[in-house]
Design an enzyme around this catalytic site. Structure first.
Site, PDB file in Angstrom:
ATOM      1  N   ASP A  43       0.424  -1.478  -0.542  1.00  0.00           N
ATOM      2  CA  ASP A  43      -0.033   0.404  -0.421  1.00  0.00           C
ATOM      3  C   ASP A  43       1.099   1.873   0.154  1.00  0.00           C
ATOM      4  O   ASP A  43       2.274   0.710  -0.009  1.00  0.00           O
ATOM      5  CB  ASP A  43      -0.339   0.188   1.077  1.00  0.00           C
ATOM      6  CG  ASP A  43      -1.980   1.041   1.442  1.00  0.00           C
ATOM      7  OD1 ASP A  43      -1.963   1.664   0.697  1.00  0.00           O
ATOM      8  OD2 ASP A  43      -1.591   1.859   2.385  1.00  0.00           O
ATOM      9  N   ASP A  86      -0.318   5.077   1.035  1.00  0.00           N
ATOM     10  CA  ASP A  86      -0.517   5.986   1.982  1.00  0.00           C
ATOM     11  C   ASP A  86      -0.431   5.227   3.155  1.00  0.00           C
ATOM     12  O   ASP A  86      -0.504   4.238   3.604  1.00  0.00           O
ATOM     13  CB  ASP A  86      -2.241   6.349   2.012  1.00  0.00           C
ATOM     14  CG  ASP A  86      -1.722   7.619   0.762  1.00  0.00           C
ATOM     15  OD1 ASP A  86      -1.194   8.895   1.221  1.00  0.00           O
ATOM     16  OD2 ASP A  86      -2.033   7.550   0.033  1.00  0.00           O
TER      17      ASP A  86
HETATM   18  O1  C5P Z   1      -2.527   4.432  -0.493  1.00  0.00           O
HETATM   19  P1  C5P Z   1      -4.676   4.038   0.172  1.00  0.00           P
HETATM   20  O2  C5P Z   1      -4.576   2.896  -0.222  1.00  0.00           O
HETATM   21  O3  C5P Z   1      -3.946   4.104   1.825  1.00  0.00           O
HETATM   22  O4  C5P Z   1      -4.588   5.432   0.225  1.00  0.00           O
HETATM   23  C1  C5P Z   1      -6.483   5.774   0.735  1.00  0.00           C
HETATM   24  C2  C5P Z   1      -6.022   6.282   2.105  1.00  0.00           C
HETATM   25  O5  C5P Z   1      -5.968   7.531   1.537  1.00  0.00           O
HETATM   26  C3  C5P Z   1      -7.307   5.990   3.286  1.00  0.00           C
HETATM   27  O6  C5P Z   1      -6.621   5.302   4.134  1.00  0.00           O
HETATM   28  C4  C5P Z   1      -7.496   7.136   3.365  1.00  0.00           C
HETATM   29  O7  C5P Z   1      -8.415   7.954   4.576  1.00  0.00           O
HETATM   30  C5  C5P Z   1      -7.419   8.730   2.452  1.00  0.00           C
HETATM   31  N1  C5P Z   1      -8.463   9.353   2.040  1.00  0.00           N
HETATM   32  C6  C5P Z   1      -8.120  10.723   1.967  1.00  0.00           C
HETATM   33  N2  C5P Z   1      -9.074  11.568   1.921  1.00  0.00           N
HETATM   34  C7  C5P Z   1      -9.586  10.571   0.201  1.00  0.00           C
HETATM   35  C8  C5P Z   1     -10.042   9.254   0.355  1.00  0.00           C
HETATM   36  C9  C5P Z   1      -9.316   9.049   0.307  1.00  0.00           C
HETATM   37  O8  C5P Z   1      -7.410  11.122   2.873  1.00  0.00           O
HETATM   38  N3  C5P Z   1     -10.665  11.460  -0.425  1.00  0.00           N
HETATM   39 MG    MG Z   2      -2.560   3.340   3.561  1.00  0.00          MG
END
Ligand code: C5P
Ligand code: MG
Length: 288
Positions: free
Chosen positions: A40, A42
């Site tokens: 993954d 983030d």
């Molecule tokens: O790379 P990863 O799969 O971890 O990315 C998803 C992350 O991005 C989620 O953990 C979520 O909390 C975050 N997110 C965000 N803003 C959004 C959608 C998802 O910060 N609009």
């Molecule tokens: Mg993540």
């Protein structure tokens, strides 16, 4: 006997340490040619916090950037405050969460697409952000590159942003493949939307991978190290055609006590509030 000093760190928890040592020695025995890493992005490769402050996700980097209007920032923040607690709620089922995640991503992407985000601004937006890769990232990316180990980054974040982060860190090596949400710019380089399929926290599996061609090419790579920070990251390896050894390492960043039980059941190694890649690097060093 597997001796990896990093496994003695106080951040490390394992439900079954003998099982973990067994998988690691089996990965070592089968050799580096059999290994692939699936990660993954983030809050797994990037830091969750620094100096008591939260670090941004790839979405947050856009949300907080200068190119977003004050009104846009407020709306994006409202979405985050509403949906993030749902995302990590241990008491809700996947069936409950999935449609709400689609709603969050769709609404956020729509808001971002109404702003004047230029393709040419992405590098500057990343440069000005507070994003940080986890300590030890250089060794992690360089070891995998030097040993020709494929690294698959499977992210529900924003592909253009995360690619720029690893490019600016000088670690975007040719052994890396990324599947993520990519921005769709018009002929004038203005953001108009996001490419399909939409990837959110809980559909990171082969349903969003184009007939899993990537994993088919890697059918001889039967040892897998999986890195994630969310329960949704556990399905990232579903498309792998042949699994002999799989080691799942989970970063437990937030609401640690509440989530510990579930993480220990699902991840072989749980790293609690550990902002480094030390354990991963220690395991890689041992297996290479
Ligand atoms: O790379 P990863 O799969 O971890 O990315 C998803 C992350 O991005 C989620 O953990 C979520 O909390 C975050 N997110 C965000 N803003 C959004 C959608 C998802 O910060 N609009
Ligand atoms: Mg993540």
């Amino acid at each position: 006997m597997v001796r990896i000093v990093e496994l003695d760190k106080t951040t490390v928890r394992m439900k079954n340490p003998d099982h973990v040592r067994g998988i690691i020695s089996s990965i070592k025995k089968d050799g580096v040619n059999k290994l692939q890493v699936i990660s993954d992005f983030d809050m797994t490769l990037s830091r969750f916090g620094w100096n008591g402050r939260r670090c941004p996700t790839s979405h947050n980097i856009l949300d907080n950037s200068q190119v977003i209007t004050e009104e846009g920032k407020k709306q994006l923040k409202d979405l985050l405050h509403y949906y993030y607690p749902i995302e990590i709620d241990p008491n809700r089922t996947l069936e409950e969460k999935c449609p709400l995640m689609v709603e969050w991503w769709t609404r956020a992407h729509d808001l971002l697409s109404q702003q004047k985000i230029l393709k040419g601004d992405i590098a500057q937006i990343v440069k000005e952000s507070e994003v940080m890769l986890r300590d030890g990232f250089n060794e992690f990316f360089d070891q995998l590159h030097k040993n020709n180990v494929p690294l698959f980054i499977f992210s529900a974040g924003v592909g253009d942003i995360l690619e720029e982060i690893i490019r600016q860190a000088n670690v975007f090596h040719p052994n890396i493949n990324v599947v993520s949400n990519y921005m769709d710019f018009d002929d004038d380089g203005i953001l108009r939307g996001f490419k399909r399929p939409l990837i959110h926290t809980y559909n990171k599996n082969n349903t969003v991978l184009n007939n899993t061609e990537y994993f088919q090419q890697l059918s001889t790579k039967t040892s897998i190290i999986l890195l994630g920070d969310s329960m949704g990251d556990l399905t990232m390896s579903d498309g792998v055609t042949n699994v002999k050894n799989i080691l799942k390492i989970g970063f437990l960043n937030d609401k640690v006590e509440e989530h510990r039980g579930k993480y220990l059941e699902s991840y072989d190694i749980v790293l609690e509030r550990d902002e480094t890649l030390d354990v991963v690097n220690g395991i890689l060093r041992y297996t290479f």
